[in-house]
Design an enzyme around this catalytic site. Sequence first.
Site, PDB file in Angstrom:
ATOM      1  N   GLU A 140       0.823  -1.212   0.000  1.00  0.00           N
ATOM      2  CA  GLU A 140       0.000   0.000   0.000  1.00  0.00           C
ATOM      3  C   GLU A 140       0.853   1.256   0.000  1.00  0.00           C
ATOM      4  O   GLU A 140       0.604   2.193  -0.775  1.00  0.00           O
ATOM      5  CB  GLU A 140      -0.931   0.004   1.209  1.00  0.00           C
TER       6      GLU A 140
ATOM      7  N   GLN B  90      14.360  35.102  -6.297  1.00  0.00           N
ATOM      8  CA  GLN B  90      14.872  34.025  -5.458  1.00  0.00           C
ATOM      9  C   GLN B  90      13.781  33.438  -4.562  1.00  0.00           C
ATOM     10  O   GLN B  90      13.793  32.229  -4.276  1.00  0.00           O
ATOM     11  CB  GLN B  90      16.033  34.550  -4.610  1.00  0.00           C
TER      12      GLN B  90
ATOM     13  N   ARG C  37       4.568  33.858 -16.001  1.00  0.00           N
ATOM     14  CA  ARG C  37       3.938  34.902 -15.187  1.00  0.00           C
ATOM     15  C   ARG C  37       4.972  35.973 -14.837  1.00  0.00           C
ATOM     16  O   ARG C  37       6.011  35.683 -14.240  1.00  0.00           O
ATOM     17  CB  ARG C  37       3.382  34.279 -13.900  1.00  0.00           C
TER      18      ARG C  37
END
Length: 379
Positions: free
Chosen positions: A242, A279, A268
Amino acid sequence: MFEWNKEQKQLADSIRKWEGRFTRQSDTCLDPEQFQRNWTLVQEMGILSLPIENEYGGLGQNVLTTMHALESFGSICCDEGLSFSVSSHMVSTAIPIQKFGSSSQKNDYLPLICAGERIGAHAISESESGSDAWSMKTKAVACGEGYRLNGSKTFTSNGPIADTFIVYARTSEETGTLGGFSAFIVDRDTPGFTVGSTLKKMGLHSSPLCDLYFDHCLLTPDKLLGKEGQGFSIFNYVMNWEILLSFIINVGEMQGLLDKCIEYSKTRSQYGQPIGKYQAISHKIADMKIGLETSRTMLYKAGYGFQHGRNITTDLSIAKVVTSETFVKSALDAIQIFGGNGYMQETGIEKYLRNSVASKIYSGTSEVQRNTIASMLGL
C-alpha cells in the site's frame, strides 16, 4: 540506484500516452457517471493487472516495475481520487488474495479484480481504535456453518463502489495480536452486511469512502483468507504494498505539480520579469525538486529491498513520512507561487493541498511512522 530496462521504459511510456484522456472530477463530491468513465479507461489501460500472475489474467510484473508504471500514471491522471482508488483496489484485495488465497479463491476473484470488473476494498479501521488498529471490536466467531461476523468499520476507501472486501476481525480473545485476528473475503451481497452512505471529506472526492456494518453476517469457511489467526501478518504484507504503490503515485503527482510551477514561473511576470527570476520563487521550486527526488529515491529503495526479501521497516517508514510531508509542503508552496490564482478552484492547484493532507494520516500517520523508526533504532 538502478536503471530501468527497455521493457520497463516502454511500459511507462505507454501509460504516458493516456495523458489528456481522463476527466477531472468535481471538487465537491463524487460524480458516479464520471467515475465510471474514468474507471473504464483504467480498465482499458490494463494497469490494474500489473502485479497479478499471468495465469489469472495479470501482467506478472514485480513490485519495482509496478511502481514505475504507477508513477507514470500519477503524473498524467488529473483525477487524483481515481488514482487513489486504483492503488487501494490493487493492494486491498488482489495482493492479499494472490499471496494468501487458496486456489479456488484465486480463480474466483483474481481474474475479475485485475480486469476491474470487481472493485476491491479492505476494512480494518474502526471509529474508536484509530491508529491502534488491533484494539478493534469487530469479531468473527466460529460456528457450525463457518463464522458469524459482527461489528463495524469506518474510513473504508472504495467502500461505496466496491464489490469485494477484505475484512479484518478478531477471532480469538485469548491470543494476542500475532494470532488473534483473521482476514475474510466478504462479497457485497452477503446477508447481514450493510454498506453505509458515502462520507464527506476534505479531498480525494472521487475516491469514495464509507462505514461498513456486520450484523450476524454468515461467512462460509471458504471466505477465510489464509489461516485463522493470520490477519496481522496478512495486513502487514498488504501495508508494504500500500505504501509503495500509493505513495509512488503521489510522486508522479508531485512531478506534475512541479512541472506546472516551473511553467507558470516562466510565463507569469511581475515588476518587469518572470517571477521565476525572483529568489523567493526559485528557491521554493528548488525545494520542491529536492523533496520530489528524495521521496522518489526513498520509495524505490524500499521497493528494491522488499522485492529482494529484506527487512524494509525503517526504509518504508522514512519513505512514507518524507513523501507525505513533502507533498503537503509542495502543495502549499505551489499555491504561494500561483498567488491568488492558486487559491481558485479553476486553476486546479488548490486541490493538491486538499488531496495531499490525507497522505499524512492514511497508511499509518506520520507520528506512528516516527514511532516505528525510533523503535527500530532501539529507543
